[in-house]
Scaffold this motif. Structure first.
Motif, PDB file in Angstrom:
ATOM      1  N   ALA A  81       5.636  25.126  52.193  1.00 49.60           N
ATOM      2  CA  ALA A  81       7.024  24.655  52.314  1.00 49.60           C
ATOM      3  C   ALA A  81       7.908  25.754  52.885  1.00 49.60           C
ATOM      4  CB  ALA A  81       7.546  24.203  50.953  1.00 49.60           C
ATOM      5  N   GLY A  82       7.742  26.966  52.393  1.00 47.98           N
ATOM      6  CA  GLY A  82       8.532  28.094  52.893  1.00 47.98           C
ATOM      7  C   GLY A  82       8.225  28.411  54.338  1.00 47.98           C
ATOM      8  N   LEU A  83       6.930  28.348  54.696  1.00 48.48           N
ATOM      9  CA  LEU A  83       6.520  28.653  56.064  1.00 48.48           C
ATOM     10  C   LEU A  83       7.128  27.649  57.043  1.00 48.48           C
ATOM     11  CD1 LEU A  83       4.801  30.271  58.074  1.00 48.48           C
ATOM     12  CD2 LEU A  83       2.871  28.776  57.493  1.00 48.48           C
ATOM     13  N   GLU A  84       7.054  26.361  56.700  1.00 46.33           N
ATOM     14  CA  GLU A  84       7.608  25.344  57.596  1.00 46.33           C
ATOM     15  C   GLU A  84       9.120  25.481  57.714  1.00 46.33           C
ATOM     16  OE1 GLU A  84       5.822  23.457  59.603  1.00 46.33           O
ATOM     17  OE2 GLU A  84       4.148  24.581  58.735  1.00 46.33           O
ATOM     18  N   ALA A  85       9.798  25.740  56.606  1.00 48.71           N
ATOM     19  CA  ALA A  85      11.251  25.920  56.650  1.00 48.71           C
ATOM     20  C   ALA A  85      11.611  27.122  57.521  1.00 48.71           C
ATOM     21  CB  ALA A  85      11.807  26.095  55.240  1.00 48.71           C
ATOM     22  N   LEU A  86      10.848  28.182  57.371  1.00 49.36           N
ATOM     23  CA  LEU A  86      11.091  29.401  58.151  1.00 49.36           C
ATOM     24  C   LEU A  86      10.883  29.151  59.641  1.00 49.36           C
ATOM     25  CD1 LEU A  86      11.811  32.373  57.746  1.00 49.36           C
ATOM     26  CD2 LEU A  86       9.397  32.869  57.458  1.00 49.36           C
ATOM     27  N   LEU A  87       9.799  28.480  59.987  1.00 50.28           N
ATOM     28  CA  LEU A  87       9.514  28.223  61.396  1.00 50.28           C
ATOM     29  C   LEU A  87      10.515  27.260  62.026  1.00 50.28           C
ATOM     30  CD1 LEU A  87       5.607  28.021  61.323  1.00 50.28           C
ATOM     31  CD2 LEU A  87       7.036  29.892  62.171  1.00 50.28           C
ATOM     32  N   HIS A  88      10.970  26.277  61.247  1.00 51.95           N
ATOM     33  CA  HIS A  88      11.999  25.359  61.769  1.00 51.95           C
ATOM     34  C   HIS A  88      13.295  26.118  62.035  1.00 51.95           C
ATOM     35  CE1 HIS A  88       9.957  21.563  61.748  1.00 51.95           C
ATOM     36  NE2 HIS A  88       9.621  21.655  60.473  1.00 51.95           N
TER      37      HIS A  88
END
Length: 230
Positions: A211-218
């Protein structure tokens, strides 16, 4: 007495033993004396291969970092990735966008550190003179710049990703909650299910990382769009 056919010690054997010791008992127990004992040799024998304990730690860290997948960065080409739908050439089909490369790398990086969590604090000083660490920094930064990130921004993105990945590998948040339901009753009304977290810590930690990785990449994708327009 004849000389042994193979030397008693080698750099690889010392590094393997040091890593096993750190994995089992932590960085604090690693010393040349303890390591020599584990290897069945005298302390001074280690100095034929490493001048100091710090050199041993550097070699251990760098060996572990060599397991992280950075090959994906060699396939990064933002323009080719954008045009892949129209251009069916082999180069376009094999291209990887910068954000997908970061995703693959971050997952690999976390998996490697997750296998050796006791070693994570030794990563704090940065790459220093560790060859694999420097190769990884070069690959991340180079791919971001090649994709159109300004150099200063690329540095910040690399640092941010490193903070995120290493932070996620430092320990288990879910595993930090005792499984005593009575502890939370009354005084901590919102933690009524906290005693169940430890049993599901792996799933919770992995889902939180994703979840953190996707939020960061977005978020980075939005910043990238503004940088490209500007």
């Amino acid at each position: 007495m004849g000389r042994p056919r193979q030397p008693l010690l080698s750099r690889d054997r010392i590094v393997d033993a040091a890593l096993a010791l750190v994995d089992a008992e932590g960085l604090d127990v690693l010393s040349t004396r303890r390591l020599a004992s584990e290897l069945g040799v005298s302390g001074p024998a280690l100095y034929n291969h490493f001048a100091t304990k710090d050199e041993i730690v550097d070699a251990v860290v760098d060996t572990v970092l060599g397991e992280v997948d950075i090959a994906v960065f060699a396939r990064v080409s933002a323009d080719a990735a954008r045009d892949a739908a129209d251009d069916r050439s082999q180069d376009a089909a094999e291209a990887t966008s910068w954000d997908e490369a970061l995703r693959v790398w971050a997952r690999s990086y976390r998996a490697v550190l997750g296998a050796h969590p006791n070693l994570v604090p030794a990563l704090a000083p940065g790459p220093a003179r560790r060859p694999n660490a420097l190769r990884m920094a070069d690959a991340v930064f180079g791919s971001l710049v090649r994709s159109g990130w300004p150099r200063a921004q690329a540095t910040r993105v690399g640092v941010l990703m490193r903070y995120f990945v290493t932070g996620s590998a430092l320990g288990s948040f879910a595993g930090g909650f005792p499984d005593d339901a009575a502890l939370y009753a009354g005084e901590y009304p919102h933690l009524g299910q906290a005693h169940l977290l430890a049993d599901a810590q792996r799933e919770i930690n992995e889902n939180a990382f994703e979840a953190g990785l996707e939020a960061l990449l977005h978020g980075l994708a939005d910043r990238y769009a503004r940088v490209r327009v500007g």
